[in-house]
Scaffold this motif. Structure first.
Motif, PDB file in Angstrom:
ATOM      1  N   ALA A   1     -10.518  -0.535   9.669  1.00  0.00           N
ATOM      2  CA  ALA A   1     -11.169   0.624   9.053  1.00  0.00           C
ATOM      3  C   ALA A   1     -10.149   1.332   8.169  1.00  0.00           C
ATOM      4  N   LEU A   2     -10.634   1.945   7.118  1.00  0.00           N
ATOM      5  CA  LEU A   2      -9.766   2.729   6.254  1.00  0.00           C
ATOM      6  C   LEU A   2      -9.645   4.120   6.867  1.00  0.00           C
ATOM      7  N   ALA A   3      -8.406   4.498   7.218  1.00  0.00           N
ATOM      8  CA  ALA A   3      -8.180   5.792   7.866  1.00  0.00           C
ATOM      9  C   ALA A   3      -7.609   6.774   6.850  1.00  0.00           C
ATOM     10  N   SER A   4      -8.321   7.855   6.645  1.00  0.00           N
ATOM     11  CA  SER A   4      -7.895   8.832   5.655  1.00  0.00           C
ATOM     12  C   SER A   4      -7.504  10.133   6.354  1.00  0.00           C
TER      13      SER A   4
ATOM     14  N   ASP B   1       4.941   7.045   2.079  1.00  0.00           N
ATOM     15  CA  ASP B   1       5.132   7.904   3.263  1.00  0.00           C
ATOM     16  C   ASP B   1       4.154   7.531   4.374  1.00  0.00           C
ATOM     17  N   VAL B   2       2.890   7.279   3.979  1.00  0.00           N
ATOM     18  CA  VAL B   2       1.874   6.919   4.963  1.00  0.00           C
ATOM     19  C   VAL B   2       2.271   5.628   5.674  1.00  0.00           C
ATOM     20  N   ALA B   3       2.685   4.629   4.887  1.00  0.00           N
ATOM     21  CA  ALA B   3       3.111   3.354   5.484  1.00  0.00           C
ATOM     22  C   ALA B   3       4.293   3.586   6.415  1.00  0.00           C
TER      23      ALA B   3
ATOM     24  N   THR C   1      -1.016  -1.915   6.494  1.00  0.00           N
ATOM     25  CA  THR C   1      -1.481  -2.122   5.120  1.00  0.00           C
ATOM     26  C   THR C   1      -1.992  -0.790   4.590  1.00  0.00           C
ATOM     27  N   VAL C   2      -1.400  -0.317   3.503  1.00  0.00           N
ATOM     28  CA  VAL C   2      -1.791   0.987   2.963  1.00  0.00           C
ATOM     29  C   VAL C   2      -2.336   0.835   1.560  1.00  0.00           C
ATOM     30  N   LYS C   3      -3.503   1.419   1.347  1.00  0.00           N
ATOM     31  CA  LYS C   3      -4.139   1.410   0.037  1.00  0.00           C
ATOM     32  C   LYS C   3      -3.841   2.729  -0.670  1.00  0.00           C
ATOM     33  N   SER C   4      -3.277   2.606  -1.870  1.00  0.00           N
ATOM     34  CA  SER C   4      -3.018   3.772  -2.714  1.00  0.00           C
ATOM     35  C   SER C   4      -4.105   3.813  -3.785  1.00  0.00           C
ATOM     36  N   HIS C   5      -4.432   5.009  -4.267  1.00  0.00           N
ATOM     37  CA  HIS C   5      -5.406   5.139  -5.358  1.00  0.00           C
ATOM     38  C   HIS C   5      -5.008   4.274  -6.545  1.00  0.00           C
ATOM     39  N   GLY C   6      -5.993   3.683  -7.202  1.00  0.00           N
ATOM     40  CA  GLY C   6      -5.716   2.862  -8.374  1.00  0.00           C
ATOM     41  C   GLY C   6      -5.046   3.653  -9.486  1.00  0.00           C
TER      42      GLY C   6
ATOM     43  N   ARG D   1      -2.623  14.174  -5.100  1.00  0.00           N
ATOM     44  CA  ARG D   1      -1.532  13.192  -4.960  1.00  0.00           C
ATOM     45  C   ARG D   1      -0.855  13.309  -3.598  1.00  0.00           C
ATOM     46  N   GLN D   2      -0.870  14.547  -3.048  1.00  0.00           N
ATOM     47  CA  GLN D   2      -0.259  14.780  -1.739  1.00  0.00           C
ATOM     48  C   GLN D   2      -1.034  14.084  -0.623  1.00  0.00           C
ATOM     49  N   HIS D   3      -2.259  13.686  -0.930  1.00  0.00           N
ATOM     50  CA  HIS D   3      -3.100  13.075   0.102  1.00  0.00           C
ATOM     51  C   HIS D   3      -3.357  11.603  -0.198  1.00  0.00           C
ATOM     52  N   ASN D   4      -2.586  11.039  -1.122  1.00  0.00           N
ATOM     53  CA  ASN D   4      -2.770   9.641  -1.486  1.00  0.00           C
ATOM     54  C   ASN D   4      -2.274   8.724  -0.367  1.00  0.00           C
ATOM     55  N   GLY D   5      -2.960   7.592  -0.229  1.00  0.00           N
ATOM     56  CA  GLY D   5      -2.553   6.585   0.754  1.00  0.00           C
ATOM     57  C   GLY D   5      -3.413   6.624   1.994  1.00  0.00           C
ATOM     58  N   ALA D   6      -4.190   5.554   2.191  1.00  0.00           N
ATOM     59  CA  ALA D   6      -5.017   5.442   3.392  1.00  0.00           C
ATOM     60  C   ALA D   6      -4.740   4.077   4.007  1.00  0.00           C
ATOM     61  N   GLY D   7      -4.507   4.079   5.308  1.00  0.00           N
ATOM     62  CA  GLY D   7      -4.163   2.827   5.977  1.00  0.00           C
ATOM     63  C   GLY D   7      -5.394   2.042   6.382  1.00  0.00           C
TER      64      GLY D   7
END
Lengths: 356, 356
Positions: free
Chosen positions: A129-132, A314-316, A297-302, A283-289
């Protein structure tokens, strides 16, 4: 805790790659000086950029790749044709143990499909699941699934609850995180059958601080630590939240710029407003695992720039250093969620190809 | 246009009734001086309050009722036991032609169930939808369904699109409103089957400015005039939006109050911020119409005060004076949406009892 963490970066993913990736890595390195990076992408372009960041250059290894996953490629196509892509090879590095996690601003569906295929899910977890992580009036909460699975059955939602619990305990540092299913009301009779089935299963789970249903208003108020929902609702919720924050902040800016007194007041209040502006900066909230995989595995905004990409790193780093997966496995055992579900609840389906 | 409009008010519905209802009616009367009100509720309590508002007293007729629908009553129970309730008798007044519309802060499910049973849906419309007008960076948009139907099939979503089109043309005064289905992405392949079926049907509709899919971020940006979604997603979207606006506004307030300079700056900018504060006041956005019924029915928040209730009356007044139902019927004919749907798409179901 920083010792020895290596993070693989897809240096070619996203609208502003590789520039944003290198810039982001350089910024993140200042916050985590002992991290090492594996940079997957065009050797020539990356080295050129690394020359501008000597500290990063000293802690980065470039792995030359030629292929890039197109931002509009179908996940199934990316799986077949992207075996030598920067994204795929960065994921492979996690599988091989050369890196503890991977960050990419590339194609979300492709990243999920590749990560699922290469890393597999944790034992006892059917789907990642994508965790935000979302800011609230109290502290941060985590919402999952923020978009990995369009449809989720009750069993999957229950697994998400345990994953969210492990996430909140480890990454957010909350001792007994409150967990709730996102619904149209808090009464037991509200919502569709899948939600009701998950509700009843979670009520019997051990060691979970399950609160029942919550509503959209509870997120911003910080009334719950872990918000559980399917990826369709979660993705729309997340984007509505982003859109509304942008709407309010822009309306405020326009109001302050509408008169001389507004401008003067803003100038005087500027220092007091600095933390607010930082909190509202997406931008401070970018990155969802992608949580639930056998590897971070962390997804950053395109559209991430360097500052945003640094936050995804940071999230990773947080997910790795707080050992989120060990916590999830521990909580899964404790929750004892091997429950008899009504098998007539509709089967799960995703947009992504299955792990064939 | 004001001539002769009579609005029935459920004077006993909501947390602050009848006080909030009388206060709201008095406020609304100042904006619409030729409106008349039928007030359904406890004669004794209402007359006492009317004495404080002589202008309203002159334009209001009190209809004494004894029963009140409980805020937690199940719709089915309210239908059976609430035949003499203030809510039901106010709806009956619309059915009988004594009033052009009804406003209630009472139990949402009961209001919907009663209004459906008494007023019936418009010809060609299967189900009413809750239409919520939302502020955006451009102008207002309308989202439906904001919570009347938990599940919606493709045909229902298409009818909502036509209803939203008629709403935007009449109430919002937009010549050719852009319409989009709320989804997790804008590409044609995104989302579940029901959305895809609705997408393909709406593409063939005549006279509709159908734009395809939109995302949660598009709402606040004002990128679309009519946002179409099922009532589950719509309700969560609406409440997320409310919660986020509250979160941002409260964070701003806290930041400004955190230092002397913040407070001073706020004081100076105060006049410039007045329109912003008004725009962000949720009371200004109170009142959502159950669209698609053979009579105007407006739901006000249960916690509405007088100011909020007055806005719900404004909504009813707008729906009546812009003749939204005639516009919907006109657009329904033009759209030619009598399309062959794949009947295998899952059947619609609601929480509410059917019109038995």
């Amino acid at each position: 805790m920083d010792q020895g963490v290596t993070i693989a970066l897809d240096a070619m993913g996203g609208d502003h790659a590789p520039h944003s990736v290198i810039e982001g890595a350089a910024l993140a390195l200042r916050r985590h000086p002992t991290v090492r990076f594996l940079l997957f992408g065009d050797d020539n372009r990356i080295r050129h950029l690394l020359d501008l960041h000597p500290a990063l250059k000293a802690r980065a290894t470039v792995v030359h790749t030629v292929d890039v996953v197109a931002s509009d490629a179908k996940p199934s196509v990316a799986l077949r044709q992207g075996v030598n892509s920067s994204m795929r090879l960065a994921i492979d590095a996690v599988k091989d143990g050369r890196a503890a996690g991977v960050v990419s601003s590339g194609n979300t569906g492709a990243l999920l499909a590749m990560a699922k295929m290469v890393l597999k899910t944790l034992p006892g977890i059917n789907r990642p699941a994508l965790a935000s992580v979302l800011p609230t009036l109290k502290h941060s909460c985590v919402m999952l699934d923020a978009g990995a699975n369009i449809d989720c059955d009750a069993r999957t939602l229950c697994q998400f609850a345990v994953m969210g619990d492990g996430f909140a305990r480890s990454v957010l540092g909350i001792t007994s995180p409150s967990i709730a299913l996102l619904n149209v009301g808090t009464e037991e009779i509200k919502g569709h059958d899948t939600l009701k089935a998950a509700y009843h299963a979670l009520k019997t789970a051990k060691n979970l601080n399950f609160q029942g249903f919550c509503e959209g208003t509870d997120i911003g108020r910080g009334n719950v630590d872990v918000v559980i929902t399917d990826g369709f609702t979660g993705n729309i919720t997340l984007k509505t939240l982003e859109g509304t924050a942008h709407f309010v902040a822009t309306s405020l800016k326009r109001a302050l710029q509408s008169s001389a007194l507004g401008k003067l007041g803003f100038l005087i209040a500027s220092s007091a407003l600095a933390p607010f502006r930082e909190k509202m900066d997406p931008r401070q909230h970018n990155g969802a695992g992608f949580i639930g995989l056998n590897g971070i595995t962390v997804k950053s905004h395109g559209g991430a720039d360097g500052i945003a990409f640094a936050h995804a790193i940071d999230v990773a780093f947080d997910l790795i250093s707080h050992n989120v997966n060990a916590k999830i496995l521990e909580e899964l055992e404790r929750a004892g969620l091997d429950l008899a579900f009504d098998e007539t609840t509709k089967p799960a389906s995703t947009e992504e190809p299955s792990k064939a």
